[in-house]
Write a protein that holds these residues in place. Sequence first.
Motif, PDB file in Angstrom:
ATOM      1  N   VAL A 126      31.066  43.284  50.340  1.00  0.00           N
ATOM      2  CA  VAL A 126      32.440  43.392  49.826  1.00  0.00           C
ATOM      3  C   VAL A 126      32.842  42.068  49.172  1.00  0.00           C
ATOM      4  CG1 VAL A 126      34.872  43.632  50.495  1.00  0.00           C
ATOM      5  CG2 VAL A 126      33.166  45.205  51.418  1.00  0.00           C
ATOM      6  N   ARG A 127      32.506  40.943  49.805  1.00  0.00           N
ATOM      7  CA  ARG A 127      32.817  39.620  49.230  1.00  0.00           C
ATOM      8  C   ARG A 127      32.154  39.448  47.858  1.00  0.00           C
ATOM      9  NH1 ARG A 127      35.220  35.876  52.570  1.00  0.00           N
ATOM     10  NH2 ARG A 127      35.022  36.279  54.792  1.00  0.00           N
ATOM     11  N   GLU A 128      30.911  39.874  47.760  1.00  0.00           N
ATOM     12  CA  GLU A 128      30.173  39.748  46.505  1.00  0.00           C
ATOM     13  C   GLU A 128      30.829  40.572  45.398  1.00  0.00           C
ATOM     14  OE1 GLU A 128      25.959  41.534  45.016  1.00  0.00           O
ATOM     15  OE2 GLU A 128      25.889  40.406  46.915  1.00  0.00           O
ATOM     16  N   ILE A 129      31.170  41.818  45.702  1.00  0.00           N
ATOM     17  CA  ILE A 129      31.815  42.688  44.711  1.00  0.00           C
ATOM     18  C   ILE A 129      33.189  42.129  44.358  1.00  0.00           C
ATOM     19  CG2 ILE A 129      32.809  44.980  44.340  1.00  0.00           C
ATOM     20  CD1 ILE A 129      30.503  46.079  46.088  1.00  0.00           C
ATOM     21  N   PHE A 130      33.942  41.696  45.362  1.00  0.00           N
ATOM     22  CA  PHE A 130      35.288  41.147  45.166  1.00  0.00           C
ATOM     23  C   PHE A 130      35.235  39.927  44.245  1.00  0.00           C
ATOM     24  CE2 PHE A 130      38.665  38.207  46.765  1.00  0.00           C
ATOM     25  CZ  PHE A 130      39.761  38.932  46.327  1.00  0.00           C
ATOM     26  N   ALA A 131      34.264  39.061  44.442  1.00  0.00           N
ATOM     27  CA  ALA A 131      34.144  37.853  43.627  1.00  0.00           C
ATOM     28  C   ALA A 131      33.859  38.194  42.167  1.00  0.00           C
ATOM     29  CB  ALA A 131      33.045  36.951  44.180  1.00  0.00           C
ATOM     30  N   GLY A 132      33.180  39.307  41.917  1.00  0.00           N
ATOM     31  CA  GLY A 132      32.836  39.696  40.559  1.00  0.00           C
ATOM     32  C   GLY A 132      33.902  40.489  39.828  1.00  0.00           C
ATOM     33  N   LEU A 133      34.978  40.855  40.502  1.00  0.00           N
ATOM     34  CA  LEU A 133      36.032  41.646  39.861  1.00  0.00           C
ATOM     35  C   LEU A 133      36.948  40.759  39.037  1.00  0.00           C
ATOM     36  CD1 LEU A 133      37.078  44.080  42.749  1.00  0.00           C
ATOM     37  CD2 LEU A 133      35.723  44.622  40.727  1.00  0.00           C
ATOM     38  N   ASN A 134      37.433  41.293  37.944  1.00  0.00           N
ATOM     39  CA  ASN A 134      38.369  40.590  37.084  1.00  0.00           C
ATOM     40  C   ASN A 134      39.784  40.960  37.556  1.00  0.00           C
ATOM     41  OD1 ASN A 134      39.568  39.174  35.045  1.00  0.00           O
ATOM     42  ND2 ASN A 134      39.093  40.687  33.448  1.00  0.00           N
ATOM     43  N   LEU A 135      40.348  40.147  38.465  1.00  0.00           N
ATOM     44  CA  LEU A 135      41.642  40.438  39.082  1.00  0.00           C
ATOM     45  C   LEU A 135      42.632  39.314  38.810  1.00  0.00           C
ATOM     46  CD1 LEU A 135      40.353  41.513  42.617  1.00  0.00           C
ATOM     47  CD2 LEU A 135      41.103  43.046  40.795  1.00  0.00           C
ATOM     48  N   SER A 136      43.900  39.643  38.898  1.00  0.00           N
ATOM     49  CA  SER A 136      44.947  38.612  38.789  1.00  0.00           C
ATOM     50  C   SER A 136      44.932  37.768  40.062  1.00  0.00           C
ATOM     51  CB  SER A 136      46.315  39.266  38.610  1.00  0.00           C
ATOM     52  OG  SER A 136      46.690  39.940  39.798  1.00  0.00           O
ATOM     53  N   ASP A 137      45.550  36.594  39.988  1.00  0.00           N
ATOM     54  CA  ASP A 137      45.624  35.720  41.166  1.00  0.00           C
ATOM     55  C   ASP A 137      46.362  36.412  42.303  1.00  0.00           C
ATOM     56  OD1 ASP A 137      44.195  33.674  40.022  1.00  0.00           O
ATOM     57  OD2 ASP A 137      45.973  32.553  39.337  1.00  0.00           O
ATOM     58  N   THR A 138      47.434  37.135  41.969  1.00  0.00           N
ATOM     59  CA  THR A 138      48.216  37.827  43.008  1.00  0.00           C
ATOM     60  C   THR A 138      47.372  38.882  43.698  1.00  0.00           C
ATOM     61  OG1 THR A 138      50.230  37.489  41.709  1.00  0.00           O
ATOM     62  CG2 THR A 138      50.330  39.139  43.451  1.00  0.00           C
ATOM     63  N   ALA A 139      46.625  39.672  42.928  1.00  0.00           N
ATOM     64  CA  ALA A 139      45.784  40.722  43.512  1.00  0.00           C
ATOM     65  C   ALA A 139      44.727  40.108  44.420  1.00  0.00           C
ATOM     66  CB  ALA A 139      45.132  41.553  42.419  1.00  0.00           C
TER      67      ALA A 139
END
Length: 186
Positions: A126-139
Amino acid sequence: MPDEVNKYIEKRYDRWHDYSAYHCSCAGIPEESTDVLNEVLCDLLQKSPNKLMSLLNKKSGQYTELDYFILRMIKLNATSNTSPYRHRYKPLPVDANVDYNHLDLVDEEDEDYDRPADILEKTNKVREIFAGLNLSDTARKVFEYRFFHGEMFCDWPGPESEKELFDCYYKVVNLIKEKLNGNSLF
């Protein structure tokens, strides 16, 4: 079903329950007295409204034919092995000659299974996938706050409402699930 029958059942229920408890106790199933009574009442209420009213309106002393019918059905269902209640809910056969202490039972858990290692592996994925997502700082902050730190949104320090936080959190969760399941368009 006529209202009068409903009211009569409410009025007599406790007495019928006592009768059911007595007969179930005699039959060796004392914990099933409520079930027996309720089954009798369910079967009774499937009869036509005319039949119910006919039983309710026939008096015999201080009782009605409805009382006698229910009492007979309780006794029958509690004591007869061929009764509808006993037929529906008959227990599984048990061999009284078996000593359960000497049975070699299979353990449910695999002794080689390392649950903490499995959780760590999944969390790292989950950490690996999360790190690769293009998300806003708030998200990112919202997801980390809830998922990795285990905090409650009611304690969130920012100005966002709980609804906004949950909406943001579940959008990130869904993105991660899509990646895990291979359904992502990324």
